[in-house]
Design an enzyme around this catalytic site. Structure first.
Site, PDB file in Angstrom:
ATOM      1  N   GLY A  11       0.838  -1.201   0.000  1.00 58.24           N
ATOM      2  CA  GLY A  11       0.000   0.000   0.000  1.00 58.24           C
ATOM      3  C   GLY A  11       0.867   1.242   0.000  1.00 58.24           C
ATOM      4  O   GLY A  11       1.850   1.309   0.722  1.00 58.24           O
ATOM      5  N   ARG A  72       0.791  -4.863  -5.919  1.00 54.47           N
ATOM      6  CA  ARG A  72       0.818  -6.130  -5.191  1.00 54.47           C
ATOM      7  C   ARG A  72       1.256  -7.170  -6.220  1.00 54.47           C
ATOM      8  O   ARG A  72       0.827  -7.135  -7.369  1.00 54.47           O
ATOM      9  CB  ARG A  72      -0.562  -6.490  -4.653  1.00 54.47           C
ATOM     10  CG  ARG A  72      -1.258  -5.354  -3.926  1.00 54.47           C
ATOM     11  CD  ARG A  72      -1.106  -5.405  -2.436  1.00 54.47           C
ATOM     12  NE  ARG A  72      -1.854  -4.313  -1.812  1.00 54.47           N
ATOM     13  CZ  ARG A  72      -1.616  -3.826  -0.617  1.00 54.47           C
ATOM     14  NH1 ARG A  72      -0.636  -4.296   0.117  1.00 54.47           N
ATOM     15  NH2 ARG A  72      -2.345  -2.861  -0.112  1.00 54.47           N
ATOM     16  N   ASP A 103       5.146  -4.800   6.010  1.00 51.51           N
ATOM     17  CA  ASP A 103       5.736  -6.086   6.410  1.00 51.51           C
ATOM     18  C   ASP A 103       5.681  -7.142   5.306  1.00 51.51           C
ATOM     19  O   ASP A 103       6.596  -7.961   5.194  1.00 51.51           O
ATOM     20  CB  ASP A 103       5.123  -6.604   7.721  1.00 51.51           C
ATOM     21  CG  ASP A 103       3.611  -6.705   7.659  1.00 51.51           C
ATOM     22  OD1 ASP A 103       3.020  -6.221   6.677  1.00 51.51           O
ATOM     23  OD2 ASP A 103       3.027  -7.268   8.602  1.00 51.51           O
ATOM     24  N   THR A 125       4.466   2.595   5.357  1.00 52.24           N
ATOM     25  CA  THR A 125       3.066   2.171   5.475  1.00 52.24           C
ATOM     26  C   THR A 125       2.371   3.102   6.461  1.00 52.24           C
ATOM     27  O   THR A 125       2.985   3.529   7.431  1.00 52.24           O
ATOM     28  CB  THR A 125       2.944   0.702   5.956  1.00 52.24           C
ATOM     29  OG1 THR A 125       1.574   0.434   6.296  1.00 52.24           O
ATOM     30  CG2 THR A 125       3.786   0.407   7.177  1.00 52.24           C
ATOM     31  N   ASP A 127       0.141   2.181   8.426  1.00 45.98           N
ATOM     32  CA  ASP A 127      -0.403   1.374   9.531  1.00 45.98           C
ATOM     33  C   ASP A 127       0.415   1.441  10.828  1.00 45.98           C
ATOM     34  O   ASP A 127      -0.097   1.092  11.887  1.00 45.98           O
ATOM     35  CB  ASP A 127      -0.525  -0.097   9.107  1.00 45.98           C
ATOM     36  CG  ASP A 127      -1.398  -0.270   7.879  1.00 45.98           C
ATOM     37  OD1 ASP A 127      -2.193   0.643   7.582  1.00 45.98           O
ATOM     38  OD2 ASP A 127      -1.275  -1.309   7.199  1.00 45.98           O
ATOM     39  N   ASP A 129       2.695  -0.544  11.811  1.00 45.88           N
ATOM     40  CA  ASP A 129       2.618  -1.898  12.387  1.00 45.88           C
ATOM     41  C   ASP A 129       3.907  -2.701  12.198  1.00 45.88           C
ATOM     42  O   ASP A 129       3.883  -3.926  12.145  1.00 45.88           O
ATOM     43  CB  ASP A 129       1.444  -2.658  11.744  1.00 45.88           C
ATOM     44  CG  ASP A 129       1.604  -2.789  10.234  1.00 45.88           C
ATOM     45  OD1 ASP A 129       2.479  -2.119   9.648  1.00 45.88           O
ATOM     46  OD2 ASP A 129       0.847  -3.571   9.627  1.00 45.88           O
ATOM     47  N   ARG A 171      -5.255  -2.116   8.756  1.00 48.99           N
ATOM     48  CA  ARG A 171      -5.221  -3.581   8.598  1.00 48.99           C
ATOM     49  C   ARG A 171      -5.400  -4.257   9.954  1.00 48.99           C
ATOM     50  O   ARG A 171      -6.393  -4.016  10.611  1.00 48.99           O
ATOM     51  CB  ARG A 171      -3.917  -4.009   7.927  1.00 48.99           C
ATOM     52  CG  ARG A 171      -3.879  -3.619   6.451  1.00 48.99           C
ATOM     53  CD  ARG A 171      -2.666  -4.124   5.779  1.00 48.99           C
ATOM     54  NE  ARG A 171      -2.989  -4.976   4.655  1.00 48.99           N
ATOM     55  CZ  ARG A 171      -2.083  -5.662   3.978  1.00 48.99           C
ATOM     56  NH1 ARG A 171      -0.818  -5.618   4.316  1.00 48.99           N
ATOM     57  NH2 ARG A 171      -2.441  -6.395   2.962  1.00 48.99           N
TER      58      ARG A 171
HETATM   59  P1  ATP Z   1       0.847  -2.466   3.552  1.00 46.97           P
HETATM   60  O1  ATP Z   1       0.895  -3.056   4.931  1.00 46.97           O
HETATM   61  O2  ATP Z   1       0.947  -0.991   3.573  1.00 46.97           O
HETATM   62  O3  ATP Z   1      -0.295  -2.945   2.726  1.00 46.97           O
HETATM   63  P2  ATP Z   1       2.750  -4.434   2.636  1.00 46.97           P
HETATM   64  O4  ATP Z   1       4.133  -4.306   2.175  1.00 46.97           O
HETATM   65  O5  ATP Z   1       2.529  -5.226   3.893  1.00 46.97           O
HETATM   66  O6  ATP Z   1       2.168  -2.965   2.775  1.00 46.97           O
HETATM   67  P3  ATP Z   1       1.612  -6.580   1.053  1.00 46.97           P
HETATM   68  O7  ATP Z   1       0.574  -6.541  -0.007  1.00 46.97           O
HETATM   69  O8  ATP Z   1       1.384  -7.444   2.230  1.00 46.97           O
HETATM   70  O9  ATP Z   1       1.855  -5.048   1.479  1.00 46.97           O
HETATM   71  O10 ATP Z   1       2.997  -7.036   0.398  1.00 46.97           O
HETATM   72  C1  ATP Z   1       3.505  -6.374  -0.750  1.00 46.97           C
HETATM   73  C2  ATP Z   1       4.116  -7.364  -1.693  1.00 46.97           C
HETATM   74  O11 ATP Z   1       5.214  -8.043  -1.034  1.00 46.97           O
HETATM   75  C3  ATP Z   1       3.216  -8.501  -2.148  1.00 46.97           C
HETATM   76  O12 ATP Z   1       2.357  -8.104  -3.190  1.00 46.97           O
HETATM   77  C4  ATP Z   1       4.241  -9.520  -2.619  1.00 46.97           C
HETATM   78  O13 ATP Z   1       4.727  -9.164  -3.886  1.00 46.97           O
HETATM   79  C5  ATP Z   1       5.379  -9.337  -1.611  1.00 46.97           C
HETATM   80  N1  ATP Z   1       5.291 -10.375  -0.560  1.00 46.97           N
HETATM   81  C6  ATP Z   1       4.418 -10.422   0.478  1.00 46.97           C
HETATM   82  N2  ATP Z   1       4.620 -11.535   1.218  1.00 46.97           N
HETATM   83  C7  ATP Z   1       5.632 -12.221   0.641  1.00 46.97           C
HETATM   84  C8  ATP Z   1       6.320 -13.458   0.923  1.00 46.97           C
HETATM   85  N3  ATP Z   1       5.986 -14.215   1.954  1.00 46.97           N
HETATM   86  N4  ATP Z   1       7.336 -13.840   0.108  1.00 46.97           N
HETATM   87  C9  ATP Z   1       7.684 -13.067  -0.947  1.00 46.97           C
HETATM   88  N5  ATP Z   1       7.079 -11.907  -1.270  1.00 46.97           N
HETATM   89  C10 ATP Z   1       6.068 -11.474  -0.501  1.00 46.97           C
END
Ligand code: ATP
Length: 319
Positions: A11, A72, A103, A125, A127, A129, A171
């Protein structure tokens, strides 16, 4: 010449641009070639990578969103998909990567680090978090956006003597709800880190009404339930007229606050410093106003915790 790349993922959050700018400028200042990866991990897989110059990050420090775009990319959990991404970096001679995101993005960064690309994570982020940092980039801006909305809602809640239920993002984390609730003077704050007893909320509203209180603001974190569900639950115990307000994606947009710009500038530059010092597999953060680094393993060791003291205070101040 050393080459590093930078991407934004997950995000978007206000201040990501300031972080990208800091990575690029600090890198060039240190004599490093910096490449921008467009559309997060998706762009890494699709080879959407471009060398960035000083001017490419001009006039973005004040802008919300991310100039590098975010995406994503669920298939990034597949080793074969990451192999393609790594090849795209290596064919350009890039051995290091700064990942700005949440994360989930850190999980991808951790995998890349294990598979041959030196990575450092920057917490981007709204959040708040992520372990290993007191604040994430974008939290302060989103918080102020919510406070602004709650102040406006309070005006109409008072005029119409109504209970408003405001649903905020975060979230699975309650930081935005908690901080906005304290700053906005909400009567009730519902966060996922603490069990929510709606019957008790209804009783509190009733007690307030008995002593002449005519309006009330409830802030509910999306990780607990929706505003509509909250209203439905409340109606099981109390007969009141409620209005629901879902703030939605407006919380993610807008120009970053001064705090977020400074935080992003410090963390972005520090990420480059770490990579130049051969530190990898870490996330940067700020703790007690000092720059810190935490290994991805430690970041994931524990789940995010709420500030219990602040939560207790919020209850004391909203009697
Ligand atoms: P926010 O919390 O603001 O939404 P975020 O980084 O947690 O941000 P996610 O959609 O959870 O957002 O993760 C972003 C991208 O990271 C995913 O679309 C994917 O490409 C990659 N990703 C997430 N988990 C994994 C994993 N376990 N292994 C490899 N890549 C991952």
């Amino acid at each position: 010449m050393k080459k590093i790349a930078v991407l934004t993922s997950g995000g978007d959050s206000p201040g990501m641009n300031a972080a990208v700018r800091a990575v690029v400028r600090k890198g060039i200042y240190e004599g490093v070639e910096v490449h921008g990866v467009y559309q997060g991990y998706q762009g890494l897989v699709n080879d959407n990578i471009k060398k960035l110059e000083l001017g490419d990050v001009g006039d973005i420090i004040q802008r919300g969103g991310t100039k590098l775009y975010s995406a994503r990319c669920p298939e990034f959990i597949e080793p074969e998909v990451r192999k393609k991404a790594i090849e795209n970096l290596q064919k350009r001679g890039i051995d290091s990567l700064v990942v700005i995101g949440g994360d989930g993005s850190y999980r991808g960064a951790q995998r890349l680090n294990e598979e041959g690309i030196k990575t450092v994570g920057v917490p981007g982020t709204i959040d708040n978090d992520i372990n290993g940092t007191d604040y994430t980039i974008g939290f302060d801006t989103a918080l102020n956006t919510i406070i602004d909305a709650v102040d406006r809602i309070r005006d109409t809640a008072t005029s119409h003597e109504r209970t408003f239920i405001v649903e905020v993002m975060g979230r699975d984390a309650g930081d935005l709800a908690l901080w906005a609730g304290v700053a906005g003077g909400a009567e009730t704050i519902l966060i996922p880190e603490s069990h929510s007893d709606i019957k008790e909320v209804a009783e509190r509203i009733e007690t307030g009404m008995k002593r002449g209180k005519k309006h009330s603001i409830i802030i509910v974190a999306e990780g607990v339930m929706t505003a509509a569900q909250c209203a439905e639950e409340l109606r099981k115990y109390i007969n009141i007229d409620t209005r629901e307000s879902v703030l939605g994606h407006m919380q993610r947009g807008g120009k970053p606050t001064g705090s977020d710009r400074v935080l992003a500038s410090r963390l972005g530059a520090y990420a480059v410093e770490l990579l130049l010092g051969d530190v990898r597999g870490h996330a940067v953060g700020i703790e007690n106003n000092r720059l810190t680094k935490t290994s991805f393993d430690r970041v994931f060791e524990e789940s995010h915790r709420i500030d219990e003291g602040l939560f207790k205070l919020s209850k004391e101040l909203s009697i």
